[in-house]
Structure formats: C-alpha cells, structure tokens
Design an enzyme around this catalytic site. Structure first.
Site, PDB file in Angstrom:
ATOM      1  N   GLU A 141       6.101  51.561  46.724  1.00  0.00           N
ATOM      2  CA  GLU A 141       5.607  50.756  47.838  1.00  0.00           C
ATOM      3  C   GLU A 141       6.767  50.022  48.513  1.00  0.00           C
ATOM      4  OE1 GLU A 141       2.767  51.355  48.803  1.00  0.00           O
ATOM      5  OE2 GLU A 141       1.152  51.015  47.374  1.00  0.00           O
ATOM      6  N   ASN A 164       1.872  53.067  54.918  1.00  0.00           N
ATOM      7  CA  ASN A 164       2.860  51.988  54.895  1.00  0.00           C
ATOM      8  C   ASN A 164       4.262  52.488  54.554  1.00  0.00           C
ATOM      9  OD1 ASN A 164       2.704  52.522  52.182  1.00  0.00           O
ATOM     10  ND2 ASN A 164       2.083  50.473  51.550  1.00  0.00           N
ATOM     11  N   ASP A 212       3.195  61.077  40.294  1.00  0.00           N
ATOM     12  CA  ASP A 212       2.630  59.782  39.913  1.00  0.00           C
ATOM     13  C   ASP A 212       1.274  59.943  39.232  1.00  0.00           C
ATOM     14  OD1 ASP A 212       1.442  60.633  42.302  1.00  0.00           O
ATOM     15  OD2 ASP A 212       2.438  59.102  43.501  1.00  0.00           O
ATOM     16  N   HIS A 242       5.137  54.497  52.002  1.00  0.00           N
ATOM     17  CA  HIS A 242       5.480  54.790  50.604  1.00  0.00           C
ATOM     18  C   HIS A 242       5.645  56.290  50.376  1.00  0.00           C
ATOM     19  CE1 HIS A 242       0.912  54.918  49.498  1.00  0.00           C
ATOM     20  NE2 HIS A 242       1.354  56.152  49.453  1.00  0.00           N
TER      21      HIS A 242
HETATM   22  C1  F6R Z   1       0.467  61.091  45.850  1.00  0.00           C
HETATM   23  C2  F6R Z   1       1.527  60.262  46.412  1.00  0.00           C
HETATM   24  C3  F6R Z   1       1.321  59.457  47.641  1.00  0.00           C
HETATM   25  C4  F6R Z   1       0.626  60.237  48.757  1.00  0.00           C
HETATM   26  C5  F6R Z   1       0.405  59.346  49.968  1.00  0.00           C
HETATM   27  C6  F6R Z   1      -0.310  60.084  51.086  1.00  0.00           C
HETATM   28  O1  F6R Z   1       0.939  61.775  44.711  1.00  0.00           O
HETATM   29  O2  F6R Z   1       2.568  60.231  45.841  1.00  0.00           O
HETATM   30  O3  F6R Z   1       2.574  59.019  48.107  1.00  0.00           O
HETATM   31  O4  F6R Z   1       1.399  61.346  49.093  1.00  0.00           O
HETATM   32  O5  F6R Z   1      -0.324  58.219  49.600  1.00  0.00           O
HETATM   33  O6  F6R Z   1      -1.584  60.415  50.657  1.00  0.00           O
HETATM   34  P1  F6R Z   1      -2.536  61.333  51.552  1.00  0.00           P
HETATM   35  O7  F6R Z   1      -1.928  62.670  51.594  1.00  0.00           O
HETATM   36  O8  F6R Z   1      -3.848  61.316  50.854  1.00  0.00           O
HETATM   37  O9  F6R Z   1      -2.595  60.695  52.912  1.00  0.00           O
END
Ligand code: F6R
Length: 254
Positions: free
Chosen positions: A141, A134, A65, A136
């Site tokens: 989301e 949440n 992403d 995702h």
């Molecule tokens: C990032 C992504 C997100 C993160 C998620 C957890 O490329 O795709 O899904 O993996 O938000 O983020 P952290 O590891 O910072 O808790």
C-alpha cells in the site's frame, strides 16, 4: 518501461498471455497475481493450454499475496483463487504452486521462508501484476518501503472497500495480508503490469508519468530494467503521452 495500449480488456489479456506463454514453455518461474484483472489472461492461457500451444509442466508459480487468517478452503483465499482460476486447469505440478502462508503461527518466519523459496527456485522470471486504484502492487500500500520483502501489511481502507465486492460484506474482508515486497517484485526478471477500466486511469498515470514515490508503490516499475505495462484505452485515458506510447509500438526498431 514499455507501454502497450490495447483496444479492449481482451486484447490486454492476449498481449499478457503472449509474454507469459514464452516463459511457461521454457519451464520458467512465474509470479502470479489475483484480483479480477488477470482472470482474462488466465482464461486465455488455459484456452491455449487446451489447444496444445502452451505447457506449464516444468514451471513453478509464486503468488504475490494472501489474506491473513482466511482458511485456504475459503473461496476468496488467494490459495483457492489461484488454484480455481488458473493452476488446476493447466499441467503444472500442484507441488510447484506456492502461495504465501497467511495462517502460520509465526507469520514473519513464514514470510522469510517464502522469500527463500523464491531464491531457491532461481528467482521469478516473470511477474504478472495488477494495480490497485490507490497505486498498490501486490498488497504494498502507499508508503510501503521501495525495498521491502515479503511481510505482513495492513490494507488501506480503500483496498478493503475495493475488495468488498468479493465478499458478502465489508466486515468480512480481512484487513491483514502477507505480500511480496516491492523489493521482492523488483528482483523478478520481467514485470508485466496489466490494468483495465477508467477506474484505474489515475493510478496508471501516476505509475507511468508520476514521480518515483512510495505514495504510488507501482511507480517502482520505473526503476525496473524490464517492465511492461499493458492497458486498455480506458485505463490509458489519463496518460499525457499516450500518442507517443502508441507511436513507439507502431515503430518498433527491427
Ligand atoms: C492481487 C494483488 C492486487 C491486485 C489489485 C487490483 O494479488 O496483488 O495488487 O492486483 O488490487 O485488483 P483487481 O484486478 O481486482 O482490480
């Protein structure tokens, strides 16, 4: 799903690196995630690369992403994060590192090109994933289509708040992103989701033991034929069957 419960975040990184190393040494197509959770895994892989244990020379990378509208020079653009934290420290050809384009004039066309680039590379062999509080994955989301492909999404306020720690203020966090879809992620050969910390325990319990539901996008791992979930004790703390998952790991068939 294979559920691996580790003693520490370091052990989670070692387990994830063990899997990624095999694909890397085969010159595979690696799906890479950003956020804080994968950093230890990248540090472990960089360490192994410097020790001569793993090469990324024949590999291709696709990031999950990117923020929309954030210049790639911005230190929080995922272009920068993937380069600064991982790919610039190993022997992959920079031309083989692909990040979704959040600056395109025609974002839908850029998303379609990204999907096609993945197909042209032969598909992603292994996709590393984190999980949002949440539920995702990528930036899919809650309520994301389970068959979605790369597209623009609007971040949930919870995700904006969670990611504000990387920026100077909440207002600086872009609210629009480009993300691989849940359908894109489903096409990868193996999914490796890593999660650490008590703040991930609810999302991990929904992913592993909740229903398959767009309310918890990570639950799509339940219908993937080769999904591996690697968590530390804190992230596993709300799993009902944690003792069984450990029992399976201790009694793997030969
Ligand atoms: C990032 C992504 C997100 C993160 C998620 C957890 O490329 O795709 O899904 O993996 O938000 O983020 P952290 O590891 O910072 O808790």
């Amino acid at each position: 799903m294979e559920i691996i419960v580790c003693d520490s975040p370091h052990d989670v990184a070692v387990q994830a690196a063990d899997i990624l190393q095999g694909y890397a040494n085969d010159g595979g197509v690696l799906g890479v995630a950003t956020g804080s959770t994968p950093l230890l895994t990248y540090q472990e892989l960089i360490r192994r690369h410097k020790a001569g244990e793993v090469s990324f020379a024949g590999c291709t990378m696709f990031a999950l992403d990117e923020y929309v509208g954030l210049p790639i020079e911005h230190e929080q653009s995922y272009y920068r994060v993937i380069h600064d934290e991982f790919s610039d420290h190993v022997d992959i050809d920079p031309a083989d590192v692909h990040i979704p384009n959040g600056l395109a004039d025609d974002v839908p066309a850029a998303c379609a090109e990204y999907e096609q680039a993945i197909v042209d590379a032969g598909g992603i062999d292994v996709q590393l994933l984190g999980i949002g509080t949440n539920g995702h994955v990528g930036f899919n989301e809650p309520a994301s289509s389970l068959s979605s492909l790369t597209r623009m999404k609007t971040l949930h306020p919870q995700t904006v708040a969670d990611n504000a720690r990387f920026f100077n203020s909440l207002d600086e966090v872009p609210i629009h992103v480009v993300t691989q879809g849940l359908g894109t992620i489903q096409r990868a050969g193996q999914l490796v989701l890593i999660a650490t910390g008590e703040h991930k325990a609810h999302a991990v319990s929904q992913l592993v033991e909740g229903p398959l539901s767009a309310a918890c996008p990570a639950s799509v791992l339940q219908i993937h034929p080769h999904a591996t979930v690697i968590v530390d004790e804190a992230a596993a703390s709300r799993l009902n069957n944690v003792d069984y998952y450990k029992f399976i790991q201790q009694n793997k068939p030969q």
